[in-house]
Design an enzyme around this catalytic site. Structure first.
Site, mmCIF file in Angstrom:
data_model
loop_
_atom_site.group_PDB
_atom_site.id
_atom_site.type_symbol
_atom_site.label_atom_id
_atom_site.label_comp_id
_atom_site.label_asym_id
_atom_site.label_seq_id
_atom_site.Cartn_x
_atom_site.Cartn_y
_atom_site.Cartn_z
ATOM 1 N N TYR A 202 59.532 161.502 3.295
ATOM 2 C CA TYR A 202 58.338 160.813 2.923
ATOM 3 C C TYR A 202 56.945 160.894 3.996
ATOM 4 O O TYR A 202 57.207 161.478 4.880
ATOM 5 C CB TYR A 202 58.525 159.200 3.225
ATOM 6 C CG TYR A 202 59.985 158.973 2.493
ATOM 7 C CD1 TYR A 202 59.720 158.327 1.239
ATOM 8 C CD2 TYR A 202 61.218 158.727 3.101
ATOM 9 C CE1 TYR A 202 60.867 157.807 0.442
ATOM 10 C CE2 TYR A 202 62.236 158.409 2.449
ATOM 11 C CZ TYR A 202 62.190 157.949 1.166
ATOM 12 O OH TYR A 202 63.261 157.468 0.454
ATOM 13 N N ASP B 5 59.694 151.588 -4.231
ATOM 14 C CA ASP B 5 58.866 150.287 -4.493
ATOM 15 C C ASP B 5 57.582 150.462 -5.501
ATOM 16 O O ASP B 5 57.208 151.671 -5.686
ATOM 17 C CB ASP B 5 58.440 149.578 -3.334
ATOM 18 C CG ASP B 5 59.507 149.265 -2.406
ATOM 19 O OD1 ASP B 5 60.693 148.734 -3.048
ATOM 20 O OD2 ASP B 5 59.531 149.231 -1.055
ATOM 21 N N ASP C 209 55.083 145.293 3.809
ATOM 22 C CA ASP C 209 54.193 146.260 3.367
ATOM 23 C C ASP C 209 53.028 145.663 2.858
ATOM 24 O O ASP C 209 52.800 144.471 3.060
ATOM 25 C CB ASP C 209 54.916 147.023 2.215
ATOM 26 C CG ASP C 209 55.431 146.021 1.346
ATOM 27 O OD1 ASP C 209 54.642 145.116 0.795
ATOM 28 O OD2 ASP C 209 56.551 146.298 0.544
#
Length: 313
Positions: A78, A50, A92
């Site tokens: 991650y 993203d 998010d």
């Protein structure tokens, strides 16, 4: 980890470049800038990040785009930071706030509860993809439909969290390291952790640290890559044979190489044994110089290997 080294001039235009993606740019723009700087015909990637996310992006260069299929399904790691107590529509920090928890609820959450909630997600499970994602419904990306007020919730998909660990707790923020299967949405994981704690949560930061044998520590920042002279930039291309180091290999001579170039079955006289693991049916064919000549896949019904990709000019 994959070894980074220079290749012979004939192969320097094909392979994978590991880029450390900066924040605030789409994966498509990273690909476009790499392509422009190298001045090559084809560049692709092995998994999007993203725009707000950073970290490891593997960019396939020319023929390297054809081995992306062998990397897309690989596990990834991650580092993610969650904000407890606030839920957004995109799950998010780029979305609109939908819910805020009562401060009293947050104040009662202990570190032990957070650790237990995080650890509860280790293993195989079903996960709902975000309604703001690049997955498609009737040919349209879900995020475009969601922006039009036509949100579509896809059915849950099986994913696996191999490991997850707490890095830091500084309420309301929690930082975790996640090692997961391909297809895992860390945004959805953040939402699910928040739901488990009864306070909600959203993802505020995400950094991909490992993918398919590559580490972000060995990647080059996009700005540094673009500042390199063309020869230096090409030195960052990892050969296709090295990228597929996890795949068993067979060396062939130059006569066999000619047969491969003509698409002839090279295993009639001397066949490869069936793979020990049926879930790993691929074998790389290496030319006399160690370069990738082809990738073959075992067909259990025909008891033979068939070509997947041929790279002989």
């Amino acid at each position: 980890s994959v070894c980074f080294k220079g290749e012979r001039p004939g192969r320097m235009n094909h392979g994978i470049v590991a880029i450390d993606k900066p924040e605030g740019i789409s994966s498509a723009k990273v690909v476009a800038r790499v392509k422009r700087h190298l001045n090559v015909k084809k560049v692709g990637h092995t998994g999007t990040l993203d725009p707000f996310a950073t970290g490891l992006m593997l960019c396939g260069i020319n023929k390297g785009t054809r081995i992306s299929r062998f990397l897309l399904g690989g596990p990834k790691q991650y580092r993610a930071t969650l904000c407890l107590g606030i839920e957004t529509d995109t799950l998010d920090c780029t979305g609109q706030v939908e819910n805020r928890a009562d401060p009293a609820v947050l104040a009662q959450i202990t570190e032990q509860q957070i650790e237990a909630a995080v650890n509860s997600f280790i293993g195989r499970q079903l996960q709902h993809p975000p309604i703001y994602s690049a997955l498609k419904h009737n040919g349209q990306p879900l995020y475009k439909l969601a922006r039009q007020g036509k949100a579509v919730q896809k059915p849950p998909r099986e994913i696996e969290i191999f490991s997850i660990s707490l890095v830091n707790i500084g309420m309301p923020h929690v930082t975790i390291d996640v090692h997961s299967s391909a297809g895992t949405y860390i945004r959805s994981l953040a939402q699910d952790i928040g739901a488990k704690l009864g306070c909600g949560a959203h993802l505020t930061a995400l950094r991909r640290t490992h993918s398919c044998g590559f580490s972000v520590d060995r990647a080059v920042s996009l700005a540094s890559f673009e500042s390199m002279e063309i020869d230096g930039a090409k030195q960052r291309i990892v050969s296709m044979a090295e990228v597929l180091s996890f795949m068993p290999g067979v060396d062939v001579d130059r006569d066999t190489l000619k047969k491969i170039g003509c698409g002839q079955d090279i295993f009639l006289e001397k066949r490869l044994d069936p793979p020990a693991d049926p879930c790993k049916p691929f074998v790389k064919i290496l030319d006399p110089d160690g370069g990738l000549a082809a990738v073959v896949e075992y067909d259990s019904d025909a008891d033979k290997y068939n070509y997947c990709c041929v790279f002989v000019d």
